[in-house]
Design a protein around this motif. Sequence first.
Motif, PDB file in Angstrom:
ATOM      1  N   PHE A   1       9.353   1.414  -3.117  1.00  0.00           N
ATOM      2  CA  PHE A   1       8.662   0.064  -3.235  1.00  0.00           C
ATOM      3  C   PHE A   1       8.135  -0.522  -1.907  1.00  0.00           C
ATOM      4  O   PHE A   1       7.581  -1.658  -2.139  1.00  0.00           O
ATOM      5  N   SER A   2       8.010  -0.029  -0.756  1.00  0.00           N
ATOM      6  CA  SER A   2       7.562  -0.333   0.276  1.00  0.00           C
ATOM      7  C   SER A   2       5.947  -0.107   0.518  1.00  0.00           C
ATOM      8  O   SER A   2       5.383  -0.538   1.607  1.00  0.00           O
ATOM      9  N   PHE A   3       5.453   0.794  -0.287  1.00  0.00           N
ATOM     10  CA  PHE A   3       4.007   1.126  -0.351  1.00  0.00           C
ATOM     11  C   PHE A   3       3.366   0.289  -1.240  1.00  0.00           C
ATOM     12  O   PHE A   3       3.423   0.214  -2.462  1.00  0.00           O
ATOM     13  N   PHE A   4       2.120   0.108  -0.623  1.00  0.00           N
ATOM     14  CA  PHE A   4       1.041  -0.828  -1.561  1.00  0.00           C
ATOM     15  C   PHE A   4       0.623  -0.099  -2.903  1.00  0.00           C
ATOM     16  O   PHE A   4       0.438  -0.585  -3.890  1.00  0.00           O
TER      17      PHE A   4
ATOM     18  N   ALA B   1      11.798  -0.424  12.200  1.00  0.00           N
ATOM     19  CA  ALA B   1      10.656   0.623  13.095  1.00  0.00           C
ATOM     20  C   ALA B   1      10.054   1.372  12.201  1.00  0.00           C
ATOM     21  O   ALA B   1       9.959   2.707  12.650  1.00  0.00           O
ATOM     22  N   VAL B   2       9.885   1.323  10.933  1.00  0.00           N
ATOM     23  CA  VAL B   2       9.157   2.261   9.749  1.00  0.00           C
ATOM     24  C   VAL B   2       8.115   1.259   9.191  1.00  0.00           C
ATOM     25  O   VAL B   2       8.500   0.222   8.863  1.00  0.00           O
ATOM     26  N   TYR B   3       7.051   1.961   9.261  1.00  0.00           N
ATOM     27  CA  TYR B   3       5.972   1.299   8.883  1.00  0.00           C
ATOM     28  C   TYR B   3       5.200   2.318   7.583  1.00  0.00           C
ATOM     29  O   TYR B   3       4.969   3.581   7.975  1.00  0.00           O
ATOM     30  N   PRO B   4       4.904   1.559   6.301  1.00  0.00           N
ATOM     31  CA  PRO B   4       4.215   2.511   5.379  1.00  0.00           C
ATOM     32  C   PRO B   4       2.744   3.069   5.764  1.00  0.00           C
ATOM     33  O   PRO B   4       2.772   4.158   5.143  1.00  0.00           O
TER      34      PRO B   4
END
Length: 220
Positions: A49-52, A168-171
């Motif tokens: 659910f972190s992805f647009f 430290a994690v970006y989608p």
Amino acid sequence: MVNPCATRRCFVAVAALLGWAGLSIQLYLILYSRWSIEASLLGGLMSFFSFFTVLSNTLVATVLTCEWTSRPSAMRRWFLQPWVASAVAVSIAVVGLTYSALLRHLWHPEGWQFLADELLHDVMPVLFLGYWWWCVPKGTLRLRHIGLWVIYPLLYFAYSLLRGHELAVYPYPFIDVDKLGYPQVFLNAAGLLVGFVLISLVVIGLDRWRHSSSLSSRRQ
């Protein structure tokens, strides 16, 4: 003779099922990957659910499901409002265009991942924009709605930065602060926001044109 109502209902049903199928496949792949390395499944769910893309496709599948079902409810009334469905149309259009322009060349998925990728980034944007064009009532959109629509991507961007700062994690690579730095990330986000607004203007323009055309044809 073809029944337009039955055709519309069939189209919406197929589109809704494909939307949920794409989301289900992607969720399974993420959770299975996490399970294989004995990582937290809850973390996998949070990653999902972190992805647009996932959030926007969830909204798409929800709107289509509300259209498909006939049982009245507050949720159904909310999602079937033209300005809400149009906001979802703008968001999923952004998903498809951004993926094709910035992300598609970065990887080459295969198997089930390829299927999920195609459904979420290519099939569902086309199907939902078709639904918006043919099924959503026209003539009620105003420029002020854009101010409401941009709340969604702005909140998503703020959440992604906060989550990225903590984990430290970006989608997406274009908002990876660790690699690009905040100035470049904010510049990238501004460019995407401008694109979001431009697509919103196109949607409002099409809404007005379709409404005017419909009125003209009725007068003839």
